[in-house]
Design a protein around this motif. Structure first.
Motif, PDB file in Angstrom:
ATOM      1  N   LEU A  98      22.506-115.894  44.752  1.00 11.80           N
ATOM      2  CA  LEU A  98      21.670-116.730  43.723  1.00 11.80           C
ATOM      3  C   LEU A  98      20.904-117.901  44.562  1.00 11.80           C
ATOM      4  N   ALA A  99      20.418-117.612  45.674  1.00 10.72           N
ATOM      5  CA  ALA A  99      19.801-118.771  46.499  1.00 10.72           C
ATOM      6  C   ALA A  99      18.887-118.181  47.697  1.00 10.72           C
ATOM      7  N   ILE A 100      18.094-119.023  47.858  1.00  9.67           N
ATOM      8  CA  ILE A 100      17.234-119.019  49.245  1.00  9.67           C
ATOM      9  C   ILE A 100      17.657-120.016  50.195  1.00  9.67           C
ATOM     10  N   ARG A 101      17.926-119.474  51.459  1.00 11.41           N
ATOM     11  CA  ARG A 101      18.481-120.359  52.400  1.00 11.41           C
ATOM     12  C   ARG A 101      17.595-120.636  53.671  1.00 11.41           C
ATOM     13  N   ARG A 102      17.366-121.762  54.082  1.00 14.78           N
ATOM     14  CA  ARG A 102      16.486-121.905  55.241  1.00 14.78           C
ATOM     15  C   ARG A 102      17.272-122.382  56.600  1.00 14.78           C
ATOM     16  N   PHE A 103      17.033-121.671  57.839  1.00 10.44           N
ATOM     17  CA  PHE A 103      17.704-122.003  58.901  1.00 10.44           C
ATOM     18  C   PHE A 103      17.046-122.195  59.923  1.00 10.44           C
ATOM     19  N   ASP A 104      17.313-123.049  61.317  1.00  9.08           N
ATOM     20  CA  ASP A 104      16.418-123.110  62.249  1.00  9.08           C
ATOM     21  C   ASP A 104      16.519-121.727  62.991  1.00  9.08           C
ATOM     22  N   ALA A 105      15.910-121.780  64.098  1.00 11.28           N
ATOM     23  CA  ALA A 105      15.741-120.603  64.879  1.00 11.28           C
ATOM     24  C   ALA A 105      16.969-119.864  65.419  1.00 11.28           C
ATOM     25  N   ASP A 106      17.998-121.014  65.644  1.00 11.58           N
ATOM     26  CA  ASP A 106      19.409-120.764  66.179  1.00 11.58           C
ATOM     27  C   ASP A 106      20.170-120.302  65.079  1.00 11.58           C
ATOM     28  N   GLY A 107      19.981-120.539  63.699  1.00 13.12           N
ATOM     29  CA  GLY A 107      20.777-119.903  62.956  1.00 13.12           C
ATOM     30  C   GLY A 107      21.633-121.291  62.173  1.00 13.12           C
ATOM     31  N   ARG A 108      21.255-122.459  62.301  1.00 14.92           N
ATOM     32  CA  ARG A 108      21.882-123.708  61.762  1.00 14.92           C
ATOM     33  C   ARG A 108      21.161-123.652  60.161  1.00 14.92           C
ATOM     34  N   ARG A 109      21.999-123.787  59.453  1.00 19.22           N
ATOM     35  CA  ARG A 109      21.429-124.025  57.873  1.00 19.22           C
ATOM     36  C   ARG A 109      20.872-125.364  57.878  1.00 19.22           C
ATOM     37  N   LEU A 110      19.326-125.519  57.120  1.00 21.27           N
ATOM     38  CA  LEU A 110      18.939-126.585  57.089  1.00 21.27           C
ATOM     39  C   LEU A 110      18.928-127.031  55.449  1.00 21.27           C
ATOM     40  N   SER A 111      18.602-125.960  54.549  1.00 15.62           N
ATOM     41  CA  SER A 111      18.525-126.370  53.125  1.00 15.62           C
ATOM     42  C   SER A 111      18.965-125.139  52.352  1.00 15.62           C
ATOM     43  N   GLU A 112      19.005-125.172  51.303  1.00 14.64           N
ATOM     44  CA  GLU A 112      19.296-124.184  50.037  1.00 14.64           C
ATOM     45  C   GLU A 112      18.357-124.607  49.005  1.00 14.64           C
ATOM     46  N   ILE A 113      17.712-123.357  48.312  1.00 17.35           N
ATOM     47  CA  ILE A 113      17.294-123.271  47.071  1.00 17.35           C
ATOM     48  C   ILE A 113      18.169-122.537  45.996  1.00 17.35           C
ATOM     49  N   PRO A 114      18.727-123.047  45.215  1.00 19.59           N
ATOM     50  CA  PRO A 114      19.455-122.358  44.330  1.00 19.59           C
ATOM     51  C   PRO A 114      18.691-121.709  43.443  1.00 19.59           C
ATOM     52  N   THR A 115      18.720-120.354  42.788  1.00 23.23           N
ATOM     53  CA  THR A 115      17.730-119.654  42.036  1.00 23.23           C
ATOM     54  C   THR A 115      18.599-119.139  40.611  1.00 23.23           C
ATOM     55  N   ALA A 116      17.926-118.970  39.528  1.00 22.42           N
ATOM     56  CA  ALA A 116      18.883-118.616  38.387  1.00 22.42           C
ATOM     57  C   ALA A 116      18.911-117.116  37.999  1.00 22.42           C
ATOM     58  N   GLU A 117      18.215-116.414  39.105  1.00 19.49           N
ATOM     59  CA  GLU A 117      18.173-114.968  39.171  1.00 19.49           C
ATOM     60  C   GLU A 117      18.390-114.680  40.459  1.00 19.49           C
ATOM     61  N   GLU A 118      18.771-113.299  40.846  1.00 20.14           N
ATOM     62  CA  GLU A 118      18.802-112.905  42.271  1.00 20.14           C
ATOM     63  C   GLU A 118      17.597-112.534  42.990  1.00 20.14           C
ATOM     64  N   PRO A 119      17.098-113.406  43.982  1.00 17.21           N
ATOM     65  CA  PRO A 119      15.962-113.210  44.469  1.00 17.21           C
ATOM     66  C   PRO A 119      15.733-111.963  45.373  1.00 17.21           C
ATOM     67  N   GLY A 120      14.729-111.285  45.721  1.00 19.70           N
ATOM     68  CA  GLY A 120      14.259-110.170  46.335  1.00 19.70           C
ATOM     69  C   GLY A 120      13.708-110.523  47.642  1.00 19.70           C
ATOM     70  N   ALA A 121      12.585-110.131  47.596  1.00 19.02           N
ATOM     71  CA  ALA A 121      11.582-110.342  48.767  1.00 19.02           C
ATOM     72  C   ALA A 121      11.123-111.887  48.740  1.00 19.02           C
ATOM     73  N   ILE A 122      11.016-112.261  49.991  1.00 21.60           N
ATOM     74  CA  ILE A 122      10.336-113.711  50.069  1.00 21.60           C
ATOM     75  C   ILE A 122       9.365-113.793  51.175  1.00 21.60           C
ATOM     76  N   ALA A 123       8.328-114.785  50.928  1.00 22.60           N
ATOM     77  CA  ALA A 123       7.331-115.104  52.005  1.00 22.60           C
ATOM     78  C   ALA A 123       7.074-116.682  52.017  1.00 22.60           C
ATOM     79  N   VAL A 124       6.807-117.024  53.247  1.00 21.33           N
ATOM     80  CA  VAL A 124       6.480-118.770  53.190  1.00 21.33           C
ATOM     81  C   VAL A 124       5.110-118.717  53.844  1.00 21.33           C
ATOM     82  N   SER A 125       4.197-119.353  53.013  1.00 19.90           N
ATOM     83  CA  SER A 125       2.765-119.771  53.444  1.00 19.90           C
ATOM     84  C   SER A 125       2.763-120.604  54.392  1.00 19.90           C
ATOM     85  N   ALA A 126       1.502-120.888  55.014  1.00 22.00           N
ATOM     86  CA  ALA A 126       1.186-121.785  56.074  1.00 22.00           C
ATOM     87  C   ALA A 126       1.418-123.001  55.681  1.00 22.00           C
TER      88      ALA A 126
END
Length: 340
Positions: A98-126
């Motif tokens: 129930l989340a989307i997590r952001r990491f740096d290129a080496d895998g260190r967690r930077l932040s998390e977005i809790p979600t009310a439902e289970e997320p599937g596909a994701i994309a990040v715009s410019a």
């Protein structure tokens, strides 16, 4: 029976998904490899009793065809990781539980977005917005993780891939076997991929809900046609151009099974920004990660099936009819690739 996008497959335990990093050298391509996370949902129909496949020989990878080496690994920490995407600046986003997590290129967690439902596909715009699918819906988050839009649910749809581009947001709809083109505000603008001889479009064959797309630096959309074992090229207006890929149980450059490749990633050139260096593909059933050049010519394996033996054992151990997970792939501007 169409499986629910929120049905959970059997797990290898909390945090079972992991990430690894590698360097690959091909005749015309130098790439980095990482292992990230992804899953879409497949109706696991049992094979007829009189049909058997001997995949043993295909699980042994010719070392001479390997063009990658693993250089690192990290765990996104999900019990069920589903999708991976790389932002323009190189941060890695992984959806799961129930989340989307952001990491740096080496895998260190930077932040998390809790979600009310289970997320599937994701994309990040410019501009840093995160677009996430939830079954037949799309939710949009700002760079700080605040949900800023909820698009209307599309009846009977199953969204399996999403790409946020300057030309709009493109969503792969496995149940209707089309690509939907939306404005950045969520207005449906076009339906791409229906069989149409005037547009050179053969129509998508999607026997199971593995249906992926990605926007390339050349401004053309690449979409898998898994039942035809191809990757096809489309303009943003829906005209079909070139295609590559074929079925083969022998040729290492061919795709096996009913419907592959399951997922793809565009490999940008790290030395020539805006140029296409090639493609990365992930197959399901017999899990393999391959590299192809810009024309679809096989370059080599980043990781062969023998790398994913335990993965294939786990997903094959679920009960009859249970959806199971496929590898996903994503690539950054520096040529680094992430795979689960």
């Amino acid at each position: 029976m169409t499986p629910s996008p929120t049905t959970r497959p059997a797990s290898g335990g909390p945090g079972a998904a992991r990430v690894a990093i590698a360097i690959g050298i091909g005749a015309a391509i130098a790439v980095g490899v990482g292992v990230g996370a992804y899953a879409v949902w497949r109706a696991g129909k049992p094979k007829p009793a009189n049909v058997t496949y001997d995949l043993g020989p295909l699980r042994r990878t010719d070392p001479g065809l390997i063009v990658g080496r693993q250089t690192g690994t990290f765990r996104p920490g999900f019990e069920h990781a589903r999708c991976i995407a790389v932002a323009t600046g190189g941060d890695v986003y992984v959806s799961g539980d129930l989340a989307i997590r952001r990491f740096d290129a080496d895998g260190r967690r930077l932040s998390e977005i809790p979600t009310a439902e289970e997320p599937g596909a994701i994309a990040v715009s410019a501009d840093g917005k995160i677009y996430a699918t939830f079954g037949a819906k799309v939710w949009v988050y700002d760079p700080n993780g605040l949900r800023v839009a909820t698009w209307p649910e599309r009846e009977k749809a199953m969204f399996t891939s999403i790409a946020a581009t300057n030309a709009g947001v493109f969503v792969a709809n496995a149940s209707e076997r089309v690509v939907l083109r939306y404005s950045r505000d969520g207005e449906l603008r076009d339906v791409i991929g229906k069989k149409d001889e005037t547009r050179n479009s053969p129509g998508f064959l999607v026997p199971s809900p593995y249906f992926d797309l990605a926007m390339a630096p050349d401004g053309l959309l690449r979409v898998t046609n898994p039942g035809r074992h191809k990757v096809e090229t489309y303009t943003v207006d829906g005209d079909c151009g070139t295609a590559w890929g074929r079925f083969s149980m022998i040729d290492p450059g061919g795709f096996v099974g009913c419907c592959n490749p399951a997922n793809i990633a565009i490999l940008p050139s790290p030395h020539s920004p805006g140029s296409l260096a090639g493609f990365v593909t992930a197959e399901k059933g017999l899990s393999r990660i391959k590299v192809f050049d810009p024309d679809g010519k096989f370059v080599g394996y980043l990781a062969g099936a023998d790398t994913f033996t335990r993965h294939d054992e786990l997903v094959g151990a679920g009960p009859s009819g249970q959806p199971f997970m496929a590898l996903d792939v994503a690539a950054g501007a520096n040529g680094q690739i992430y795979v689960l």
